[in-house]
Design a protein around this motif. Structure first.
Motif: not given
Length: 266
Positions: A158-159, A174-175, A237-245, A262-266
């Motif tokens: 799944i992209e 991208a994931v 997972s329903e979505a993925f995010g990237i933060t700066l920590e 980004g949200v995972v498309n069903s």
């Protein structure tokens, strides 16, 4: 002059050892010039002395002198009447010193050669290790590239494109989520280099209610040439995010430092 009797008298041995007076030494020097056989005898005595010195025989002038007295059949009183200025020429010591110096020079030369040889061996080993390291890195990069290509070409993967957020409008990522192997491949080539003391952290999100789960930090962002990281993801997972920590990561995402989402498309 009867050369044979002169040679047998033992005066030539005294001459070589420097045991004659100045006057007697001058007389012998004249005889050497006038009689080749006497000169040859003196040279033979000197060669014998050199051979004796080479054999490391101790220098014992008193013993040699006593042997000369015995050969000449002199008594102590008779010898005492001969005015002799004994010139102590320590031939064995001179030869020994010269041999020691030559030995030291030879050892230093050999040491330098061995040192150069060891340096060449070490340099060759370093170059070999560097070459092996480069080959290993190249093989690892090739393996990683093949893995990435296989993931991108897998129709079951799944992209999930991750869009830029307000804090970094030009960012993108991208994931590629392989549910079967429970692995998420994170492509962060579109993210800027994190500042010192900061690190990117990847989150798996449930949307209702919003529940973030950390997948890990991208500690080797600067060293990773492909900018693709494989992280375990056993979440639904329903979505993925990237933060700066901050370095080491955070327990929950800092939303003000959300770079991509980004949200995972069903």
């Amino acid at each position: 002059m009867d050369s044979k009797n002169y040679i047998d008298s033992g005066i030539l041995e005294l001459y070589v050892y420097g045991a004659l007076s100045e006057k007697e030494s001058m007389e012998v020097s004249q005889a050497l010039q006038q009689h080749p056989e006497i000169r040859a005898e003196v040279e033979a005595i000197e060669r014998s002395l050199t051979q004796l010195s080479t054999a490391a025989a101790p220098y014992q002038p008193d013993q040699v002198y006593q042997q000369i007295k015995t050969k000449l059949n002199f008594k102590d009183q008779e010898v005492a009447m001969i005015p002799i200025t004994r010139k102590r020429t320590n031939w064995p010591a001179y030869i020994g010193w010269a041999a020691s110096v030559a030995l030291l020079i030879g050892l230093f030369i050999q040491f330098d050669k061995n040192k150069e040889l060891r340096q060449e061996v070490v340099q060759s080993q370093i170059e070999k290790n560097l070459l092996e390291g480069k080959i290993q890195v190249a093989e690892e990069d090739l393996t990683k590239t093949k893995t990435i290509l296989s993931v991108l070409r897998n129709k079951d993967v799944i992209e999930v494109p991750l869009q830029a957020q307000q804090v970094a409008p030009e960012a993108y990522a991208a994931v590629y989520w392989d549910k079967e192997s429970q692995t998420a491949y994170i492509d962060v080539a579109g993210l800027p280099t994190p500042p010192p003391g900061k690190v990117y952290q990847v989150w798996s999100l449930k949307l209702d209610p919003l529940t973030p789960t950390s997948l890990g930090t991208l500690d080797s962002f600067n060293e990773e040439a492909t900018k693709v990281f494989a992280l375990n993801n056993a979440n639904e997972s329903e979505a993925f995010g990237i933060t700066l920590e901050p370095e080491g990561g955070s327990e929950s995402p800092t939303m003000e430092q959300l770079y991509t989402l980004g949200v995972v498309n069903s």
